[in-house]
Design an enzyme around this catalytic site. Sequence first.
Site, PDB file in Angstrom:
ATOM      1  N   ARG A   1       0.846  -1.187   0.000  1.00  0.00           N
ATOM      2  CA  ARG A   1       0.000   0.000   0.000  1.00  0.00           C
ATOM      3  C   ARG A   1       0.886   1.243   0.000  1.00  0.00           C
ATOM      4  NH1 ARG A   1      -3.439  -2.648  -1.563  1.00  0.00           N
ATOM      5  NH2 ARG A   1      -5.530  -3.040  -0.760  1.00  0.00           N
TER       6      ARG A   1
ATOM      7  N   ASP B   1       3.988   0.018  -7.473  1.00  0.00           N
ATOM      8  CA  ASP B   1       2.654  -0.318  -8.002  1.00  0.00           C
ATOM      9  C   ASP B   1       1.581   0.471  -7.265  1.00  0.00           C
ATOM     10  OD1 ASP B   1       0.819  -1.922  -9.628  1.00  0.00           O
ATOM     11  OD2 ASP B   1       0.224  -2.827  -7.714  1.00  0.00           O
TER      12      ASP B   1
ATOM     13  N   GLU C   1      -3.523   7.669  -4.412  1.00  0.00           N
ATOM     14  CA  GLU C   1      -3.931   7.211  -5.761  1.00  0.00           C
ATOM     15  C   GLU C   1      -5.266   7.816  -6.174  1.00  0.00           C
ATOM     16  OE1 GLU C   1      -3.949   2.961  -5.474  1.00  0.00           O
ATOM     17  OE2 GLU C   1      -1.875   2.911  -4.829  1.00  0.00           O
TER      18      GLU C   1
ATOM     19  N   HIS D   1      -1.391   0.525  -9.665  1.00  0.00           N
ATOM     20  CA  HIS D   1      -2.005  -0.403  -8.695  1.00  0.00           C
ATOM     21  C   HIS D   1      -2.684  -1.547  -9.463  1.00  0.00           C
ATOM     22  CE1 HIS D   1      -4.005  -0.796  -4.488  1.00  0.00           C
ATOM     23  NE2 HIS D   1      -3.783  -1.985  -5.031  1.00  0.00           N
TER      24      HIS D   1
HETATM   25  P1  NDP Z   1      -0.896 -11.609   4.594  1.00  0.00           P
HETATM   26  O1  NDP Z   1      -1.843 -11.239   5.670  1.00  0.00           O
HETATM   27  O2  NDP Z   1      -0.750 -13.032   4.207  1.00  0.00           O
HETATM   28  O3  NDP Z   1       0.574 -11.057   4.961  1.00  0.00           O
HETATM   29  C1  NDP Z   1       0.800  -9.813   5.518  1.00  0.00           C
HETATM   30  C2  NDP Z   1       2.158  -9.855   6.215  1.00  0.00           C
HETATM   31  O4  NDP Z   1       2.442  -8.547   6.706  1.00  0.00           O
HETATM   32  C3  NDP Z   1       2.181 -10.808   7.394  1.00  0.00           C
HETATM   33  O5  NDP Z   1       3.268 -11.694   7.251  1.00  0.00           O
HETATM   34  C4  NDP Z   1       2.318  -9.907   8.623  1.00  0.00           C
HETATM   35  O6  NDP Z   1       3.142 -10.505   9.608  1.00  0.00           O
HETATM   36  C5  NDP Z   1       2.945  -8.638   8.035  1.00  0.00           C
HETATM   37  N1  NDP Z   1       2.527  -7.458   8.778  1.00  0.00           N
HETATM   38  C6  NDP Z   1       1.241  -7.071   9.043  1.00  0.00           C
HETATM   39  N2  NDP Z   1       1.244  -5.957   9.775  1.00  0.00           N
HETATM   40  C7  NDP Z   1       2.534  -5.625   9.994  1.00  0.00           C
HETATM   41  C8  NDP Z   1       3.178  -4.580  10.703  1.00  0.00           C
HETATM   42  N3  NDP Z   1       2.478  -3.651  11.363  1.00  0.00           N
HETATM   43  N4  NDP Z   1       4.538  -4.538  10.705  1.00  0.00           N
HETATM   44  C9  NDP Z   1       5.259  -5.479  10.055  1.00  0.00           C
HETATM   45  N5  NDP Z   1       4.701  -6.507   9.367  1.00  0.00           N
HETATM   46  C10 NDP Z   1       3.366  -6.569   9.342  1.00  0.00           C
HETATM   47  O7  NDP Z   1      -1.316 -10.727   3.355  1.00  0.00           O
HETATM   48  P2  NDP Z   1      -0.961 -10.946   1.807  1.00  0.00           P
HETATM   49  O8  NDP Z   1       0.456 -11.345   1.671  1.00  0.00           O
HETATM   50  O9  NDP Z   1      -1.989 -11.792   1.184  1.00  0.00           O
HETATM   51  O10 NDP Z   1      -1.172  -9.429   1.283  1.00  0.00           O
HETATM   52  C11 NDP Z   1      -0.372  -8.391   1.828  1.00  0.00           C
HETATM   53  C12 NDP Z   1      -0.862  -7.025   1.369  1.00  0.00           C
HETATM   54  O11 NDP Z   1      -0.571  -6.840  -0.006  1.00  0.00           O
HETATM   55  C13 NDP Z   1      -2.385  -6.789   1.444  1.00  0.00           C
HETATM   56  O12 NDP Z   1      -2.806  -6.459   2.744  1.00  0.00           O
HETATM   57  C14 NDP Z   1      -2.584  -5.651   0.468  1.00  0.00           C
HETATM   58  O13 NDP Z   1      -2.477  -4.411   1.122  1.00  0.00           O
HETATM   59  C15 NDP Z   1      -1.417  -5.805  -0.504  1.00  0.00           C
HETATM   60  N6  NDP Z   1      -1.909  -6.185  -1.836  1.00  0.00           N
HETATM   61  C16 NDP Z   1      -1.627  -5.374  -2.911  1.00  0.00           C
HETATM   62  C17 NDP Z   1      -2.088  -5.692  -4.172  1.00  0.00           C
HETATM   63  C18 NDP Z   1      -1.770  -4.834  -5.347  1.00  0.00           C
HETATM   64  O14 NDP Z   1      -2.534  -4.844  -6.316  1.00  0.00           O
HETATM   65  N7  NDP Z   1      -0.678  -4.095  -5.341  1.00  0.00           N
HETATM   66  C19 NDP Z   1      -2.917  -6.878  -4.397  1.00  0.00           C
HETATM   67  C20 NDP Z   1      -3.100  -7.690  -3.222  1.00  0.00           C
HETATM   68  C21 NDP Z   1      -2.619  -7.343  -1.993  1.00  0.00           C
HETATM   69  P3  NDP Z   1       2.952 -10.167  11.166  1.00  0.00           P
HETATM   70  O15 NDP Z   1       1.477 -10.275  11.451  1.00  0.00           O
HETATM   71  O16 NDP Z   1       3.800 -11.187  11.873  1.00  0.00           O
HETATM   72  O17 NDP Z   1       3.463  -8.786  11.367  1.00  0.00           O
END
Ligand code: NDP
Length: 313
Positions: free
Chosen positions: A232, A256, A261, A279
């Site tokens: 994001r 991306d 945006e 995006h």
């Molecule tokens: P997941 O929930 O599988 O993974 C998110 C990861 O981020 C986890 O491993 C989590 O680990 C970590 N995380 C969450 N909060 C924090 C924090 N505050 N500090 C550090 N690490 C953090 O999600 P996905 O991999 O499926 O998707 C990730 C993100 O990608 C989505 O939320 C979305 O925003 C973005 N996305 C973008 C797209 C695009 O078109 N560009 C399309 C799809 C998704 P932990 O909880 O241990 O911190």
Amino acid sequence: MSRPEVLVAGRMPPNVLEQLEASFIVHRLPDDADEADEMIEAVGPHIRGVATNAVQAPPVETLERLPALEIMASSGIGTDALNLDYAGRRGIRVTHTPDVLTEDVADAAIMLMLATSRQLVVADRNVRAGRWLEGLSLAHRVSGKRLGILGLGRIGRAIAHRAAGFDMTIGYHQRRRNTDVAYRYHDSLVALAAESDFLVVVVPGGAATDRMVDATVLEALGPEGILVNVGRGSTVDEPALIDALTQGHIRGAGLDVLADEPHVPEALRTLDNVVLAPHYASATVETRTAMGQLVVDNLRAHFAGQALLTPVA
Ligand code: NDP
């Protein structure tokens, strides 16, 4: 019984709209604000479901005007635009589309790493302008370099899997260490950046990650470093990134997603060491069809009294 009325807010592929129209009375929210207002005024009280996506979800002011709303089915993973607290208070169910987009977003991260490091966009522009190699400096290798992943979740793991094929050394940072991977865990983002040639951001948006990639992180990434963001835009301090790119504190960026945006700061549009995408990391026919199908299936399940397929946890 009459079919439930569903509001479509945001883009949906044509085959998804067809399916929605087969099961529900569909109202498509117009882009024009006045027309949208008129529509909500007319049909708002009857709307029981919303089909939307992770970036065009209706604001609370619109949801307030949908008193019969039971479910919001979003295409995408991110929940930062879905007003979850508000939905929770009203008992509105919310679904999203994890997993089906993982592979395409991971591909896009690798694409941005390669395109930025190998200066693909500048090279393409050169060739089209008849300049061939003129003025094109040597690029930098991706294979064998150090990759830092901020967020080793579903997509982060898929990026790591691909990067292993490029013989990259992989490290990651997130709040909890993953016990089932051999990649090196860094308990601070600055430490990860300092040990990375490429830093890929793929954490969720929202308050917890707001501008966590700041000037200090970019300085740690260093003048040979490249930042890639497929998570994001809010996670990166954009003015700090522009400073770092302009002053050579980092080598380049492949983005991306942006902070505001579809507004693109002038500096990012003019810098040659930046590769920009709208995006669209999940925007393939295959993935968008699967995401749309989940939106349809979740709405159908809800109105049939069945368990939701992919509720937001
Ligand atoms: P997941 O929930 O599988 O993974 C998110 C990861 O981020 C986890 O491993 C989590 O680990 C970590 N995380 C969450 N909060 C924090 C924090 N505050 N500090 C550090 N690490 C953090 O999600 P996905 O991999 O499926 O998707 C990730 C993100 O990608 C989505 O939320 C979305 O925003 C973005 N996305 C973008 C797209 C695009 O078109 N560009 C399309 C799809 C998704 P932990 O909880 O241990 O911190």
